[in-house]
Design an enzyme around this catalytic site. Structure first.
Site, short mmCIF file in Angstrom:
data_model
loop_
_atom_site.label_atom_id
_atom_site.label_comp_id
_atom_site.label_asym_id
_atom_site.label_seq_id
_atom_site.Cartn_x
_atom_site.Cartn_y
_atom_site.Cartn_z
N HIS A 84 -3.61 9.10 26.55
CA HIS A 84 -2.66 9.59 26.03
C HIS A 84 -2.47 11.05 26.51
CE1 HIS A 84 0.82 10.25 24.47
NE2 HIS A 84 1.58 9.13 24.13
N GLU B 153 4.00 7.31 32.00
CA GLU B 153 4.80 8.42 30.35
C GLU B 153 4.83 9.13 31.03
OE1 GLU B 153 3.73 5.62 26.21
OE2 GLU B 153 2.45 8.16 26.67
P1 13P Z 1 8.43 8.39 22.03
O1 13P Z 1 8.75 6.48 22.50
O2 13P Z 1 8.44 8.47 21.22
O3 13P Z 1 9.17 8.73 23.40
O4 13P Z 1 6.72 8.26 22.71
C1 13P Z 1 6.21 7.42 23.84
C2 13P Z 1 4.77 6.96 23.58
O5 13P Z 1 4.22 8.98 23.41
C3 13P Z 1 4.04 6.21 23.05
O6 13P Z 1 2.70 6.23 23.79
#
Ligand code: 13P
Length: 263
Positions: free
Chosen positions: A104, A175
Site C-alpha cells: 500500500h 490506487e
Molecule cells: P480511501 O477509499 O479512503 O480513499 O482509501 C483508499 C485506500 O487507500 C484503500 O486501500
C-alpha cells in the site's frame, strides 16, 4: 469486468477501529444479513474485510460464517525468528487471514517499502497459501509529469517477476496516490485504461495466466461512485478505505455490487 474473473470488494480499515469496535461492526453486519441485507454469493463476488492486526483473529470466525474473507494489511518476510515486531505469513494464516494487502502506498511512504520488498512480500503471501492484494499507483507529481504508466510498470513488474504465473491467485489494486482519501477519485475510464495497461504487462510476463489476474481500483470509492468502477471494462472490483468504516455506507456498497438473485 469480465465474467471469467470473480469481482472483489475489499475494505481496508487501515489503523481504524479498536478490537471491540471491529467485532461490533462484524456482528452488526451479520445481524443485518440475517434480517435480509444483501450478501452476494461467494462464488459471484468475493468480499474481504481487512481490519487492524489485533482484530484479525477475533473477526475471522464471524466473517467466515458469512462467507467473507479477512485480510491483513501487511506481512513480514520469513517464517519465524528473531524479528521483533514481525508477523510472518504462517502466523497470519494461523490467525485465519485469507488475504494480505501488500505494498500500500502508505507503507511504501511511511515504512520505506521498495518495489523489491513488495515483490518479495507478495511471494511470501502466496507461499503461506493466502491471496495477495498488491497496491500500485502514481503520485500526483508523477501523474502531472505524464509518468503514470512508467511508475505503475516499475511497481508491477517487480511483483509479476516475484510471483511468476500467479494468475487468479494474485490481485492487484490500482490506487493512484492523489485519489486516496481526497474525495477525488479517478475517472472510471482513466482507471480502466491503467488497469488494461497493467493486464498487458501481466500478459507479457505471464502469458495466458494473466487472464485470471484481478485488478481492483482504489481511491475515494464511495456508495455513490462504486458502480462506475465496478462496471468498467478492465476493473475487477474495488478496494475501499474511508467509506468502508461506516456500516450504512458499507452495506450500500455491498448491496450495489450484489447481483440480482435471479441473474
Ligand atoms: P480511501 O477509499 O479512503 O480513499 O482509501 C483508499 C485506500 O487507500 C484503500 O486501500
Amino acid at each position: 469486468m469480465t465474467p471469467e474473473r470473480r469481482p472483489m470488494l475489499a475494505a481496508n480499515w487501515k489503523m481504524h477501529k479498536s478490537v471491540p469496535e471491529s467485532l461490533a461492526f462484524v456482528r452488526a453486519w451479520s445481524r443485518r444479513v440475517a434480517d435480509g441485507a444483501a450478501l452476494p454469493p461467494r462464488d459471484r463476488v468475493e468480499l474481504v474485510l481487512c481490519p487492524t492486526l489485533p482484530a484479525l483473529w477475533p473477526v475471522a470466525g464471524p466473517l467466515d460464517a458469512m462467507g467473507v474473507g479477512v485480510g491483513a494489511q501487511n506481512i513480514d518476510l520469513g517464517a519465524e525468528g528473531a524479528v521483533t515486531g514481525g508477523v510472518s505469513g504462517p502466523l497470519l494464516a494461523e490467525a485465519l487471514a485469507t488475504h494480505v494487502i501488500v505494498g500500500h502506498s502508505e507503507r511504501r511512504r511511511l515504512f520505506g517499502e521498495t518495489d523489491a520488498v513488495v515483490g518479495a512480500k507478495a511471494a511470501a503471501v502466496l507461499s503461506a497459501g493466502l491471496t495477495p492484494i498488491v497496491c500500485v499507483g502514481e503520485s500526483s507529481d508523477e501523474r502531472r509529469a505524464g509518468q503514470t504508466r512508467e511508475v505503475v510498470a516499475r511497481q508491477l513488474t517487480a511483483v509479476l517477476d516475484a510471483v511468476a504465473g500467479g494468475g487468479e491467485r494474485v490481485v492487484v489494486a490500482y490506487e493512484p496516490l492523489w485519489a486516496i482519501g481526497t474525495g477525488q477519485g479517478a475517472a472510471p475510464a482513466d482507471a480502466s485504461e491503467v488497469a488494461g495497461w497493467c493486464r498487458g504487462l501481466a500478459a507479457a510476463a505471464w502469458g495466458s495466466a494473466a487472464s485470471g489476474l484481478r485488478i481492483l481500483y482504489g481511491g475515494s470509492v464511495t456508495r455513490d461512485n462504486i458502480l462506475g468502477f465496478w462496471h468498467a471494462d478492465e476493473i475487477d472490483g474495488a478496494l475501499v478505505g474511508g467509506a468502508s468504516l461506516e456500516m450504512e455506507s458499507w452495506l450500500a456498497m455491498v448491496h450495489a455490487v450484489a447481483p440480482a438473485p435471479s441473474a
